[in-house]
Write a protein that holds these residues in place. Structure first.
Motif, PDB file in Angstrom:
ATOM      1  N   GLU A   5       5.544  -5.575   2.637  1.00  0.00           N
ATOM      2  CA  GLU A   5       5.600  -5.457   4.093  1.00  0.00           C
ATOM      3  C   GLU A   5       7.016  -5.591   4.648  1.00  0.00           C
ATOM      4  O   GLU A   5       7.209  -5.599   5.866  1.00  0.00           O
ATOM      5  CB  GLU A   5       4.700  -6.522   4.732  1.00  0.00           C
ATOM      6  CG  GLU A   5       3.235  -6.379   4.353  1.00  0.00           C
ATOM      7  CD  GLU A   5       2.363  -7.420   5.026  1.00  0.00           C
ATOM      8  OE1 GLU A   5       2.925  -8.367   5.616  1.00  0.00           O
ATOM      9  OE2 GLU A   5       1.138  -7.277   4.975  1.00  0.00           O
ATOM     10  N   ASN A  15       8.013  -2.893  12.699  1.00  0.00           N
ATOM     11  CA  ASN A  15       8.983  -3.823  12.127  1.00  0.00           C
ATOM     12  C   ASN A  15      10.109  -3.119  11.368  1.00  0.00           C
ATOM     13  O   ASN A  15      10.984  -3.779  10.805  1.00  0.00           O
ATOM     14  CB  ASN A  15       8.285  -4.801  11.168  1.00  0.00           C
ATOM     15  CG  ASN A  15       7.746  -4.114   9.930  1.00  0.00           C
ATOM     16  OD1 ASN A  15       7.084  -3.089  10.033  1.00  0.00           O
ATOM     17  ND2 ASN A  15       8.017  -4.683   8.760  1.00  0.00           N
ATOM     18  N   GLN A  75       2.413  -2.261  11.840  1.00  0.00           N
ATOM     19  CA  GLN A  75       2.374  -2.014  10.399  1.00  0.00           C
ATOM     20  C   GLN A  75       0.954  -1.812   9.866  1.00  0.00           C
ATOM     21  O   GLN A  75       0.726  -0.953   9.013  1.00  0.00           O
ATOM     22  CB  GLN A  75       3.061  -3.150   9.638  1.00  0.00           C
ATOM     23  CG  GLN A  75       3.226  -2.834   8.148  1.00  0.00           C
ATOM     24  CD  GLN A  75       4.176  -3.801   7.470  1.00  0.00           C
ATOM     25  OE1 GLN A  75       3.878  -4.969   7.370  1.00  0.00           O
ATOM     26  NE2 GLN A  75       5.308  -3.311   7.015  1.00  0.00           N
ATOM     27  N   THR A  93       6.262   5.867   0.504  1.00  0.00           N
ATOM     28  CA  THR A  93       6.382   4.590   1.193  1.00  0.00           C
ATOM     29  C   THR A  93       6.892   3.538   0.221  1.00  0.00           C
ATOM     30  O   THR A  93       7.132   3.828  -0.957  1.00  0.00           O
ATOM     31  CB  THR A  93       5.025   4.179   1.819  1.00  0.00           C
ATOM     32  OG1 THR A  93       5.234   3.100   2.722  1.00  0.00           O
ATOM     33  CG2 THR A  93       4.017   3.792   0.762  1.00  0.00           C
ATOM     34  N   LEU A 123      -0.083   1.810  10.201  1.00  0.00           N
ATOM     35  CA  LEU A 123       0.787   2.860   9.680  1.00  0.00           C
ATOM     36  C   LEU A 123       0.047   3.792   8.724  1.00  0.00           C
ATOM     37  O   LEU A 123       0.100   5.030   8.869  1.00  0.00           O
ATOM     38  CB  LEU A 123       2.004   2.239   8.987  1.00  0.00           C
ATOM     39  CG  LEU A 123       3.020   3.216   8.396  1.00  0.00           C
ATOM     40  CD1 LEU A 123       3.639   4.093   9.475  1.00  0.00           C
ATOM     41  CD2 LEU A 123       4.122   2.452   7.644  1.00  0.00           C
ATOM     42  N   ASN A 138       7.890   1.558   6.255  1.00  0.00           N
ATOM     43  CA  ASN A 138       7.136   0.322   6.490  1.00  0.00           C
ATOM     44  C   ASN A 138       7.998  -0.930   6.538  1.00  0.00           C
ATOM     45  O   ASN A 138       7.494  -2.037   6.376  1.00  0.00           O
ATOM     46  CB  ASN A 138       6.084   0.152   5.382  1.00  0.00           C
ATOM     47  CG  ASN A 138       6.709   0.104   4.002  1.00  0.00           C
ATOM     48  OD1 ASN A 138       7.507   0.975   3.653  1.00  0.00           O
ATOM     49  ND2 ASN A 138       6.347  -0.874   3.194  1.00  0.00           N
ATOM     50  N   GLY A 139       9.292  -0.771   6.791  1.00  0.00           N
ATOM     51  CA  GLY A 139      10.191  -1.920   6.852  1.00  0.00           C
ATOM     52  C   GLY A 139      11.626  -1.434   6.819  1.00  0.00           C
ATOM     53  O   GLY A 139      11.952  -0.382   7.371  1.00  0.00           O
ATOM     54  N   SER A 186       6.617   1.873  11.012  1.00  0.00           N
ATOM     55  CA  SER A 186       5.957   0.679  11.533  1.00  0.00           C
ATOM     56  C   SER A 186       6.902  -0.014  12.503  1.00  0.00           C
ATOM     57  O   SER A 186       8.126   0.158  12.440  1.00  0.00           O
ATOM     58  CB  SER A 186       5.556  -0.260  10.399  1.00  0.00           C
ATOM     59  OG  SER A 186       6.687  -0.638   9.634  1.00  0.00           O
TER      60      SER A 186
END
Length: 260
Positions: A59, A128, A186, A55, A189, A106-107, A126
């Motif tokens: 964020e 987002n 998020q 990951t 996740l 995660n983004g 996630s």
């Protein structure tokens, strides 16, 4: 082992590798690629690690792409070597590991970031997250396996559109394309990824490694995936995990796989 650009943590059978360059949105440079190779190699060789999670820190981004400043002035020969070394050292390496690798996206996962996620065995995002291969907007093409793995995952037409437009898709579109397996907020996740990792760890790590090899064989030139599956299936019969799994089933108890 200590790292400058990543963090590698082990806990309860899971090694989590976090790309830790938040000011650069976790962009991949040569040092980070080398550190990732080393961390993945160490985790894969660790008998206690049953699942690897990759990951990004923060964020905003999983990996927002490659560090363009490193190769903006490269020659034709240098560009080719950059792609060849990167594929060998990280992207093909991750895909071929016999330890399951889950990408927790995660983004932003753009360019080399999406290529890294696609090299993993599967992906969870996630809500987002944004994904794309924007390389043609820079006058180059994806060079870390993107032109090969994206069509395998989403189909030729969708891959062509994503590559040609250099556009991004959101997490829900990635889910509808089959590019990711799940989409969650998020804050959920980590929990979901670890929950799936724990389900994986209940099963035979030896059999999972053979299954990864057999599935990957379908996408390798010169290999017959069915032949590899037959060989891998047979190999399982010589393992302690097979003896334990079948014995536990017949005895109506939960298997305690030794991992060999």
């Amino acid at each position: 082992m200590s790292y400058s650009n990543i963090i590698s943590d082990y806990s309860n059978g899971i090694t989590t590798i976090t790309i830790n360059r938040p000011k650069k949105l976790n962009a991949l440079n040569r040092d980070t690629i080398q550190e990732l190779h080393d961390a993945f190699d160490d985790a894969n060789e660790d008998a206690d690690t049953k699942v690897i999670i990759i990951t990004g820190s923060g964020e905003k981004a999983f990996v927002a792409g490659a560090d363009i400043s490193e190769f903006a002035d490269f020659s034709v020969e240098e560009g080719g070597k950059l792609a060849a070394k990167g594929q060998e050292l990280l992207f093909d390496f991750v895909e071929s590991l016999n330890t399951p690798v889950i990408a927790a996206v995660n983004g932003f996962a753009l360019g080399g970031g999406l290529e890294l996620a696609m090299a993993c065995h599967f992906r969870i995002a996630s809500s987002n997250a944004r994904m794309g291969l924007p390389e043609v907007s820079l006058g180059v093409i994806p060079g870390y396996g993107g032109t090969q793995r994206l069509p395998q995952l989403v189909g030729k037409g969708r891959a062509m559109e994503m590559i040609m437009t250099a556009g991004m898709i959101d997490a829900n579109q990635a889910l509808s394309y089959g590019l990711v397996n799940h989409v969650v907020p998020q804050e959920e996740l980590k929990t979901l990824v670890e929950s799936i990792a724990n389900k994986i760890m209940r099963n035979s790590s030896v059999a999972i490694g053979e299954a990864i090899r057999a599935v990957n064989a379908n996408y390798e030139d010169g290999l017959n995936g069915f032949d590899v599956e037959i060989e891998a299936f047979g190999n399982c019969f010589g393992t302690e995990d097979f003896k334990e799994g079948t014995t536990a089933f017949l005895e109506k108890r939960k298997a305690d796989f030794p991992g060999n």
